[in-house]
Design a protein around this motif. Structure first.
Motif, PDB file in Angstrom:
ATOM      1  N   VAL A   1       0.865  -1.192   0.000  1.00 12.84           N
ATOM      2  CA  VAL A   1       0.000   0.000   0.000  1.00 12.84           C
ATOM      3  C   VAL A   1       0.900   1.240   0.000  1.00 12.84           C
ATOM      4  N   ILE A   2       0.778   2.074  -1.055  1.00 18.76           N
ATOM      5  CA  ILE A   2       1.672   3.233  -1.191  1.00 18.76           C
ATOM      6  C   ILE A   2       0.910   4.559  -1.284  1.00 18.76           C
ATOM      7  N   GLY A   3      -0.411   4.498  -1.222  1.00 21.94           N
ATOM      8  CA  GLY A   3      -1.179   5.742  -1.265  1.00 21.94           C
ATOM      9  C   GLY A   3      -2.610   5.500  -0.829  1.00 21.94           C
ATOM     10  N   THR A   4      -3.285   6.583  -0.461  1.00 20.33           N
ATOM     11  CA  THR A   4      -4.686   6.464  -0.025  1.00 20.33           C
ATOM     12  C   THR A   4      -5.408   7.778  -0.258  1.00 20.33           C
ATOM     13  N   LEU A   5      -6.698   7.704  -0.391  1.00 19.85           N
ATOM     14  CA  LEU A   5      -7.578   8.873  -0.306  1.00 19.85           C
ATOM     15  C   LEU A   5      -8.987   8.405   0.010  1.00 19.85           C
ATOM     16  N   GLN A   6      -9.802   9.344   0.468  1.00 16.54           N
ATOM     17  CA  GLN A   6     -11.213   9.080   0.739  1.00 16.54           C
ATOM     18  C   GLN A   6     -12.057   9.993  -0.143  1.00 16.54           C
ATOM     19  N   LEU A   7     -13.007   9.399  -0.861  1.00  9.26           N
ATOM     20  CA  LEU A   7     -13.931  10.163  -1.697  1.00  9.26           C
ATOM     21  C   LEU A   7     -15.339   9.999  -1.131  1.00  9.26           C
ATOM     22  N   THR A   8     -16.015  11.113  -0.881  1.00 10.10           N
ATOM     23  CA  THR A   8     -17.385  11.110  -0.352  1.00 10.10           C
ATOM     24  C   THR A   8     -18.307  11.737  -1.390  1.00 10.10           C
ATOM     25  N   VAL A   9     -19.388  11.050  -1.732  1.00  7.53           N
ATOM     26  CA  VAL A   9     -20.368  11.571  -2.695  1.00  7.53           C
ATOM     27  C   VAL A   9     -21.495  12.242  -1.915  1.00  7.53           C
ATOM     28  N   VAL A  10     -21.745  13.524  -2.210  1.00  6.80           N
ATOM     29  CA  VAL A  10     -22.690  14.337  -1.437  1.00  6.80           C
ATOM     30  C   VAL A  10     -23.769  14.904  -2.364  1.00  6.80           C
ATOM     31  N   PRO A  11     -24.978  14.333  -2.322  1.00 10.06           N
ATOM     32  CA  PRO A  11     -26.086  14.949  -3.067  1.00 10.06           C
ATOM     33  C   PRO A  11     -26.437  16.287  -2.441  1.00 10.06           C
ATOM     34  N   GLY A  12     -27.162  17.123  -3.175  1.00 11.13           N
ATOM     35  CA  GLY A  12     -27.543  18.416  -2.610  1.00 11.13           C
ATOM     36  C   GLY A  12     -28.541  19.132  -3.495  1.00 11.13           C
ATOM     37  N   LEU A  13     -29.184  20.173  -2.957  1.00  8.88           N
ATOM     38  CA  LEU A  13     -30.144  20.943  -3.748  1.00  8.88           C
ATOM     39  C   LEU A  13     -29.456  22.036  -4.571  1.00  8.88           C
ATOM     40  N   SER A  14     -28.383  22.637  -4.039  1.00 15.71           N
ATOM     41  CA  SER A  14     -27.727  23.762  -4.718  1.00 15.71           C
ATOM     42  C   SER A  14     -27.301  23.391  -6.130  1.00 15.71           C
ATOM     43  N   ARG A  15     -27.206  24.402  -6.993  1.00 10.47           N
ATOM     44  CA  ARG A  15     -26.752  24.219  -8.381  1.00 10.47           C
ATOM     45  C   ARG A  15     -27.649  23.232  -9.121  1.00 10.47           C
ATOM     46  N   LYS A  16     -28.974  23.462  -9.015  1.00  9.02           N
ATOM     47  CA  LYS A  16     -29.965  22.617  -9.711  1.00  9.02           C
ATOM     48  C   LYS A  16     -29.864  21.152  -9.314  1.00  9.02           C
ATOM     49  N   GLY A  17     -29.788  20.924  -8.021  1.00  5.22           N
ATOM     50  CA  GLY A  17     -29.770  19.544  -7.538  1.00  5.22           C
ATOM     51  C   GLY A  17     -28.480  18.812  -7.845  1.00  5.22           C
ATOM     52  N   ALA A  18     -27.356  19.547  -7.881  1.00  6.67           N
ATOM     53  CA  ALA A  18     -26.073  18.931  -8.242  1.00  6.67           C
ATOM     54  C   ALA A  18     -25.555  18.019  -7.130  1.00  6.67           C
ATOM     55  N   THR A  19     -24.966  16.917  -7.551  1.00  8.51           N
ATOM     56  CA  THR A  19     -24.210  16.074  -6.627  1.00  8.51           C
ATOM     57  C   THR A  19     -22.750  16.496  -6.709  1.00  8.51           C
ATOM     58  N   ARG A  20     -22.106  16.616  -5.550  1.00  6.02           N
ATOM     59  CA  ARG A  20     -20.682  16.950  -5.533  1.00  6.02           C
ATOM     60  C   ARG A  20     -19.915  15.823  -4.855  1.00  6.02           C
ATOM     61  N   SER A  21     -18.621  15.806  -5.010  1.00 11.98           N
ATOM     62  CA  SER A  21     -17.801  14.856  -4.256  1.00 11.98           C
ATOM     63  C   SER A  21     -16.770  15.637  -3.467  1.00 11.98           C
ATOM     64  N   ILE A  22     -16.345  15.037  -2.365  1.00 12.30           N
ATOM     65  CA  ILE A  22     -15.361  15.668  -1.485  1.00 12.30           C
ATOM     66  C   ILE A  22     -14.204  14.692  -1.295  1.00 12.30           C
ATOM     67  N   ILE A  23     -13.007  15.181  -1.532  1.00  9.53           N
ATOM     68  CA  ILE A  23     -11.786  14.387  -1.349  1.00  9.53           C
ATOM     69  C   ILE A  23     -11.189  14.739   0.007  1.00  9.53           C
ATOM     70  N   GLU A  24     -10.846  13.713   0.777  1.00 10.02           N
ATOM     71  CA  GLU A  24     -10.217  13.906   2.092  1.00 10.02           C
ATOM     72  C   GLU A  24      -9.066  12.898   2.219  1.00 10.02           C
ATOM     73  N   GLY A  25      -8.154  13.210   3.125  1.00 10.13           N
ATOM     74  CA  GLY A  25      -7.156  12.214   3.546  1.00 10.13           C
ATOM     75  C   GLY A  25      -6.286  11.664   2.422  1.00 10.13           C
ATOM     76  N   VAL A  26      -5.781  12.560   1.581  1.00  8.30           N
ATOM     77  CA  VAL A  26      -4.887  12.129   0.496  1.00  8.30           C
ATOM     78  C   VAL A  26      -3.489  11.953   1.079  1.00  8.30           C
ATOM     79  N   ARG A  27      -2.913  10.782   0.918  1.00  8.79           N
ATOM     80  CA  ARG A  27      -1.549  10.542   1.387  1.00  8.79           C
ATOM     81  C   ARG A  27      -0.803   9.659   0.381  1.00  8.79           C
TER      82      ARG A  27
END
Lengths: 150, 150
Positions: free
Chosen positions: B63-89
């Motif tokens: 194991v030489i790398g990691t990240l966490q991707l979270t998919v977040v639905p939402g109402l803003s921007r015409k009901g756009a779904t966004r993703s959030i990247i955390e914990g990149v190493r």
């Protein structure tokens, strides 16, 4: 600020939420009240996810504020769970009334109840009034927020 | 960069992920390898959530790398779904190898496949090398990131 209720948003609240999202210098360019279908689809998806809390503030039967709280588990910080606040809006008639503070305090309390160790949010660099507001509430402007449009 | 695999993190990968989280100027103060139980509990919670993607980059079984991707639905921007990247190493042996780019490209592609219209992340204001890295990959430093410790 009497008789204020902060509760989960129902499908019937979606038009009032979208109107608040659109009544904003940035939102005016991004939202459309003409077709509510994508907003209703997003509401249904949020309602089905136990880590999502789309809230409305209601007084005398009128929706006057909204925010979205997302609970995000993670490995960092000894397996800490964090929460993310998005889409904070206060109706234009109600600005300066302390309602924004009430909404953020609700989100912080709800995060604590769900075992979160950290609450985070990003605010567009142009929203300098919002930045002062979050700093007054104890948030630290410790990070740079990056976005990539797909 | 041959034979690199980016896949969902298994429970067996957790010690290697925590070692990377701790091998970092900020992480060194926040992580502990002595008790893996809270990290394993977080891994189990992430694995059960279809909107959470804790990933590892693996080469030759390591194991030489990691990240966490979270998919977040939402109402803003015409009901756009966004993703959030955390914990990149990226493992210290592998820095400068292009692996960070491969991880972020994976996250952007995965976000697109899941219908996201926006990818976002925050980076501590002290991580100026990381800021240049994200800007090279097309991210705009358009927001201020606020955090409140509970």
């Amino acid at each position: 600020m009497e008789d204020l209720e902060i509760r989960a948003a129902a499908a019937e609240d979606v038009p009032a939420i979208v109107a608040m999202l659109a009544d904003d210098p940035l939102g005016a360019r991004r939202e459309s009240l003409e077709d509510l279908a994508p907003y209703l689809a997003a509401h249904a998806r949020l309602s089905a996810d136990p880590n999502q809390h789309l809230m409305v503030a209601v007084r005398a039967g009128r929706v006057i504020g909204t925010l979205q709280l997302t609970v995000v588990p993670g490995l960092s910080r000894k397996g800490a769970t964090r929460s993310i606040i998005e889409g904070v809006r206060v109706h234009s008639d109600e600005r300066g009334s302390g309602l924004g503070t009430r909404l953020i305090e609700w989100a912080v309390d709800a995060s604590r109840r769900q075992g979160c160790q950290l609450v985070q949010l990003t605010s567009d660099a142009s929203r300098t009034d919002a930045h002062r507001f979050y700093e007054r509430l104890g948030f630290a402007a410790s990070h740079v927020g990056f976005k990539l449009q797909l």
